[in-house]
Design an enzyme around this catalytic site. Structure first.
Site, PDB file in Angstrom:
ATOM      1  CG  HIS A 140       5.141  -5.186  -1.045  1.00 45.45           C
ATOM      2  ND1 HIS A 140       4.480  -5.403   0.156  1.00 45.45           N
ATOM      3  CD2 HIS A 140       4.516  -4.959  -2.060  1.00 45.45           C
ATOM      4  CE1 HIS A 140       3.205  -4.752  -0.115  1.00 45.45           C
ATOM      5  NE2 HIS A 140       3.172  -4.216  -1.407  1.00 45.45           N
ATOM      6  CD  GLU A 141       5.407  -3.853  -5.652  1.00 46.13           C
ATOM      7  OE1 GLU A 141       4.811  -4.091  -6.292  1.00 46.13           O
ATOM      8  OE2 GLU A 141       5.148  -3.020  -4.490  1.00 46.13           O
ATOM      9  CG  HIS A 144       1.295  -7.211  -4.906  1.00 51.59           C
ATOM     10  ND1 HIS A 144       0.067  -7.239  -4.072  1.00 51.59           N
ATOM     11  CD2 HIS A 144       2.161  -5.957  -4.631  1.00 51.59           C
ATOM     12  CE1 HIS A 144       0.194  -6.384  -3.367  1.00 51.59           C
ATOM     13  NE2 HIS A 144       1.004  -5.545  -3.380  1.00 51.59           N
ATOM     14  CD  GLU A 197      -0.809  -3.390  -1.297  1.00 49.87           C
ATOM     15  OE1 GLU A 197       0.408  -3.589  -0.964  1.00 49.87           O
ATOM     16  OE2 GLU A 197      -1.129  -2.918  -2.268  1.00 49.87           O
TER      17      GLU A 197
END
Length: 267
Positions: A140-141, A144, A197
């Site tokens: 997820h990070e 980004h 997100e």
């Protein structure tokens, strides 16, 4: 991409849409707003702020040594995920990836532009994350950073506060970006949109699956987040709680990534 001629660059751009047509999740291309700010400038700013964060943690004796078991685990997981990053952003091939662990009760983790990753011991210990769940957080990070959400937010800020069209004509987009960077943008305090997100959730699922981590762990991760925060958004997503809709979106995309996971397990 630095140093490549226009022909090679053009080929890379022509190849980019294939990333969205291949097996896996579909999220479209990166935002045009990100083009208002030079990627090199954002990544250099990220490197500077990352080093400052690590130095502060070191001064507080909170920076984990290289032989810390949890840091060894994080770096091992990252080594499996990072090879799949360039499919989402060719710049990732040249990033100087780093993974560090900071001793703190914060339930937090992040990846700055340029592949600068940090986990806090709080997210590992409080949520008792297994390797698949750590991969979900890390994916997820990293997503980004690959989707250049920080650069996009800075570009939108430029467009809103500085009048992008006018300044681009007068100064050039590069100088506009330098103006934003020079304004002291704090990358760790940037807040991402709900769309950002969602993109990070889905791209993160795919990254984890391609690396051989069970993407269903993304569901259990957010369930743990929700239980820990009793329905309130966790600190690291202060304006974007997980919620049933978020989990439902990931569940909807599991059929796209489970075959990738099964294939990775065989290889």
């Amino acid at each position: 991409m630095r140093g490549l001629g226009p022909v090679v660059l053009g080929m890379a751009l022509l190849a980019a849409p294939a990333a969205w047509a291949r097996d896996g999740v579909e999220v479209g291309g990166n935002s045009a707003f990100s083009k208002l700010v030079p990627a090199e400038s954002v990544e250099q700013t990220a490197k500077t702020q990352y080093l400052q964060t690590l130095q502060q943690a070191k001064q507080q004796e909170a920076l984990a040594p290289a032989n810390h078991p949890q840091l060894v685990r994080l770096r091992r997981i990252a080594q499996r995920i990072i090879p799949h990053a360039a499919a989402w952003n060719p710049r990732a091939r040249d990033w100087q990836w780093e993974v560090n662990l900071i001793g703190s009760k914060q339930i937090n983790a992040w990846c700055m532009p340029g592949g600068k990753i940090a986990f806090y011991t709080g997210i590992l210990e409080t949520l008792k994350l297994n390797d698949d769940e750590v991969a979900a957080v890390m994916g997820h990070e990293i997503a980004h950073a690959l989707r250049e959400h920080a650069r996009e937010r800075m570009g939108k800020s430029a467009a809103t506060n500085l009048g992008a069209n006018l300044l681009s004509q007068l100064l050039g987009a590069g100088q506009l970006g330098q103006t934003v960077i020079g304004g002291g943008a704090q990358l760790l305090s940037l807040q991402f949109s709900r769309d950002d997100e969602t993109e990070a959730d889905l791209v993160g699922l795919e990254l984890a699956a391609r690396a051989g981590f069970d993407p269903r762990a993304g569901i259990t991760l957010w369930q743990k987040m929700g239980a820990q925060n009793k329905g309130a958004p966790p600190q690291w997503l202060s304006t974007h709680p997980a919620g049933k809709n978020r989990i439902a979106e990931m569940e909807k995309n599991l059929p796209r990534v489970m075959p990738l996971y099964e294939q990775a397990k065989k290889s």
